[in-house]
Design a protein around this motif. Structure first.
Motif, PDB file in Angstrom:
ATOM      1  N   GLN A  72      10.144  32.985  -0.620  1.00 14.99           N
ATOM      2  CA  GLN A  72      10.751  31.650  -1.320  1.00 14.99           C
ATOM      3  C   GLN A  72      11.937  31.479  -0.885  1.00 14.99           C
ATOM      4  O   GLN A  72      12.539  30.377  -0.787  1.00 14.99           O
ATOM      5  CB  GLN A  72      10.901  31.917  -2.845  1.00 14.99           C
ATOM      6  N   GLU A  73      12.889  32.594  -0.164  1.00 12.24           N
ATOM      7  CA  GLU A  73      14.105  32.214   0.577  1.00 12.24           C
ATOM      8  C   GLU A  73      14.290  33.237   1.544  1.00 12.24           C
ATOM      9  O   GLU A  73      13.593  34.237   1.660  1.00 12.24           O
ATOM     10  CB  GLU A  73      15.087  32.447  -0.388  1.00 12.24           C
ATOM     11  N   CYS A  74      15.176  32.979   2.657  1.00 17.22           N
ATOM     12  CA  CYS A  74      15.069  33.991   3.855  1.00 17.22           C
ATOM     13  C   CYS A  74      15.936  35.061   3.386  1.00 17.22           C
ATOM     14  O   CYS A  74      16.902  35.235   2.538  1.00 17.22           O
ATOM     15  CB  CYS A  74      16.129  33.074   4.780  1.00 17.22           C
ATOM     16  N   PHE A  75      15.155  36.380   3.700  1.00 19.04           N
ATOM     17  CA  PHE A  75      15.823  37.378   3.373  1.00 19.04           C
ATOM     18  C   PHE A  75      17.132  37.949   3.791  1.00 19.04           C
ATOM     19  O   PHE A  75      18.195  38.434   3.177  1.00 19.04           O
ATOM     20  CB  PHE A  75      14.921  38.684   3.845  1.00 19.04           C
ATOM     21  N   SER A  76      17.397  37.311   5.222  1.00 26.90           N
ATOM     22  CA  SER A  76      18.652  37.824   5.722  1.00 26.90           C
ATOM     23  C   SER A  76      18.933  36.853   6.916  1.00 26.90           C
ATOM     24  O   SER A  76      17.820  36.690   7.667  1.00 26.90           O
ATOM     25  CB  SER A  76      18.960  39.241   5.987  1.00 26.90           C
ATOM     26  N   THR A  77      20.183  36.579   7.450  1.00 27.44           N
ATOM     27  CA  THR A  77      20.461  36.062   8.628  1.00 27.44           C
ATOM     28  C   THR A  77      21.671  36.865   8.915  1.00 27.44           C
ATOM     29  O   THR A  77      22.758  37.010   8.545  1.00 27.44           O
ATOM     30  CB  THR A  77      21.141  34.567   8.336  1.00 27.44           C
ATOM     31  N   ALA A  78      21.531  37.164  10.256  1.00 27.05           N
ATOM     32  CA  ALA A  78      22.776  37.815  11.162  1.00 27.05           C
ATOM     33  C   ALA A  78      23.141  37.081  12.447  1.00 27.05           C
ATOM     34  O   ALA A  78      22.173  36.494  12.796  1.00 27.05           O
ATOM     35  CB  ALA A  78      22.255  39.415  11.219  1.00 27.05           C
ATOM     36  N   THR A  79      24.343  37.431  12.842  1.00 28.64           N
ATOM     37  CA  THR A  79      24.589  37.274  14.263  1.00 28.64           C
ATOM     38  C   THR A  79      24.486  38.368  15.026  1.00 28.64           C
ATOM     39  O   THR A  79      24.974  39.432  14.889  1.00 28.64           O
ATOM     40  CB  THR A  79      26.228  36.688  14.228  1.00 28.64           C
ATOM     41  N   ILE A  80      23.699  38.028  16.219  1.00 31.19           N
ATOM     42  CA  ILE A  80      23.593  39.066  17.119  1.00 31.19           C
ATOM     43  C   ILE A  80      24.297  39.047  18.333  1.00 31.19           C
ATOM     44  O   ILE A  80      24.540  37.921  18.828  1.00 31.19           O
ATOM     45  CB  ILE A  80      22.063  39.195  17.475  1.00 31.19           C
ATOM     46  N   GLY A  81      25.064  40.074  18.768  1.00 31.50           N
ATOM     47  CA  GLY A  81      25.931  39.998  19.929  1.00 31.50           C
ATOM     48  C   GLY A  81      26.154  41.312  20.632  1.00 31.50           C
ATOM     49  O   GLY A  81      25.267  42.270  20.406  1.00 31.50           O
ATOM     50  N   ALA A  82      26.779  41.123  21.850  1.00 33.45           N
ATOM     51  CA  ALA A  82      27.080  42.440  22.541  1.00 33.45           C
ATOM     52  C   ALA A  82      28.543  42.794  22.345  1.00 33.45           C
ATOM     53  O   ALA A  82      29.457  42.237  22.107  1.00 33.45           O
ATOM     54  CB  ALA A  82      27.176  41.977  24.118  1.00 33.45           C
ATOM     55  N   TYR A  83      28.543  43.938  22.143  1.00 36.96           N
ATOM     56  CA  TYR A  83      29.948  44.949  21.853  1.00 36.96           C
ATOM     57  C   TYR A  83      30.185  45.646  23.071  1.00 36.96           C
ATOM     58  O   TYR A  83      29.459  46.299  23.595  1.00 36.96           O
ATOM     59  CB  TYR A  83      29.562  46.082  20.596  1.00 36.96           C
ATOM     60  N   LEU A  84      31.541  45.439  23.437  1.00 36.92           N
ATOM     61  CA  LEU A  84      32.113  46.313  24.537  1.00 36.92           C
ATOM     62  C   LEU A  84      33.281  46.988  24.034  1.00 36.92           C
ATOM     63  O   LEU A  84      34.027  46.286  23.277  1.00 36.92           O
ATOM     64  CB  LEU A  84      32.349  45.180  25.836  1.00 36.92           C
ATOM     65  N   HIS A  85      34.020  48.151  24.624  1.00 34.60           N
ATOM     66  CA  HIS A  85      34.925  48.592  24.207  1.00 34.60           C
ATOM     67  C   HIS A  85      36.106  47.859  25.202  1.00 34.60           C
ATOM     68  O   HIS A  85      35.761  47.476  26.372  1.00 34.60           O
ATOM     69  CB  HIS A  85      35.157  49.971  24.462  1.00 34.60           C
ATOM     70  N   LYS A  86      37.337  47.645  24.747  1.00 36.40           N
ATOM     71  CA  LYS A  86      38.310  46.895  25.508  1.00 36.40           C
ATOM     72  C   LYS A  86      38.615  47.507  26.737  1.00 36.40           C
ATOM     73  O   LYS A  86      38.834  46.876  27.695  1.00 36.40           O
ATOM     74  CB  LYS A  86      39.516  46.600  24.779  1.00 36.40           C
ATOM     75  N   ASP A  87      38.510  48.817  26.792  1.00 36.70           N
ATOM     76  CA  ASP A  87      38.885  49.623  27.937  1.00 36.70           C
ATOM     77  C   ASP A  87      37.843  49.775  29.006  1.00 36.70           C
ATOM     78  O   ASP A  87      38.397  49.888  30.277  1.00 36.70           O
ATOM     79  CB  ASP A  87      39.035  51.213  27.587  1.00 36.70           C
ATOM     80  N   SER A  88      36.807  49.227  28.567  1.00 32.72           N
ATOM     81  CA  SER A  88      35.672  48.988  29.860  1.00 32.72           C
ATOM     82  C   SER A  88      35.327  47.354  29.975  1.00 32.72           C
ATOM     83  O   SER A  88      34.235  47.506  30.687  1.00 32.72           O
ATOM     84  CB  SER A  88      34.438  49.764  29.300  1.00 32.72           C
TER      85      SER A  88
END
Length: 306
Positions: A268-284
């Motif tokens: 009846q409604e969308c279970f979940s919506t999420a933003t998918i992305g790439a994580y990097l450490h600032k040092d790298s």
């Protein structure tokens, strides 16, 4: 000494000092002097010299064979050292969720393998909190996963959004809820498969809980609800195939799950919506391989239909 041996090989090969000197970019007197110096160092005569040119003595023949072996070993060692250097200079340490591996990350890793055939590759597959823990401990240099709201140590981390993902609720063929326009009350009556690492184990990574859960999700995550917990996608699939359990998972995996006779419920409604992305450490962030991979992720994700 090794330089003299390389010069000796060239003289022995051509049996002509002048020709060898030209190939070595040396003057003929310098090369002749060096060959006399080599004979003195070894304490044996290497050449028979006459008006017609030079030939090798028996000692010279022996040295020539051994010197060629030394040259081959030297060149092979240089080649191995270069491969070793490339292997570690271009090493890729990446993490991702099961869904993103199947949908696009494996293609990017395959391209990397062909571009850097001698490089080490480390691939960790897990949920976003588990991968964040690996990123913070420098065990991986980049990972693809859900945006982590309320992330602790966020000042050390760079997040690059790639796309928005919706979740469907997957079940086996023949499930009692198939053909039903399902509500939160409907799915709350069935066990759920919780795919990912233990939330309590990585609770220290999140400063605050996500308060944006829908009523639908809150009912799903009730403590008294029966859950089958696993960090293996194949185990989750087995559990779904042999029970009436449900699995909320990215809708983009619909075609993959169809291979295992798993289908999405009508909701009846969308279970979940999420933003998918790439994580990097600032040092790298200056890591060339990670930066190239991120650029490739952005191109691929812009071309895929989510």
């Amino acid at each position: 000494m090794f330089k003299l041996m390389l010069q000796f090989i060239q003289v022995a090969k051509t049996e002509n000092v002048t020709q060898a000197a030209n190939q070595l970019c040396l003057s003929q007197p310098t090369l002749s002097h060096n060959m006399h110096k080599l004979e003195e160092k070894l304490g044996t005569k290497l050449f028979n010299r006459n008006s017609k040119g030079i030939t090798l003595t028996s000692s010279g023949e022996l040295l020539y064979e051994q010197a060629k072996m030394m040259q081959h070993l030297y060149e092979n060692t240089l080649h191995k050292l270069e491969k070793h250097k490339l292997r570690h200079q271009t090493e890729l340490k990446i993490g991702c969720g099961d869904a993103w591996w199947h949908l696009f990350v494996r293609d990017c890793v395959s391209d990397f393998r062909h571009a850097y055939p001698h490089s080490n590759i480390t691939i960790d597959v897990g949920d976003h909190l588990q991968l964040m823990n690996l990123l913070l401990s420098d065990e991986i240099s980049i990972f693809v996963g859900h945006e982590i709201l309320g992330l602790a140590q966020s000042e050390d981390i760079l997040f690059h959004p790639l796309f928005s993902s919706q979740e469907d609720v997957f079940v086996r063929q023949g499930h009692p809820l198939l053909g039903v326009n399902c509500s939160n009350e409907d799915i709350a009556r069935f066990p759920s498969v919780d795919l990912g690492a233990s939330k309590s184990r990585f609770a220290h990574l999140v400063q605050q809980q996500n308060e944006k859960l829908t009523t639908f999700q809150k009912r799903h995550y009730l403590q008294e609800k029966v859950k089958y917990h696993t960090n293996s996608l194949m185990t989750a699939i087995d559990l779904l195939q042999t029970s009436d359990a449900i699995l909320p998972y990215p809708a983009s995996m619909k075609a993959y799950f169809a291979r295992f006779d798993l289908v999405p419920l009508q909701m009846q409604e969308c279970f979940s919506t999420a933003t998918i992305g790439a994580y990097l450490h600032k040092d790298s962030q200056q890591n060339t391989e990670s930066s190239e991979l991120l650029a490739q992720f952005k191109v691929l994700c812009s071309q895929l239909e989510w």
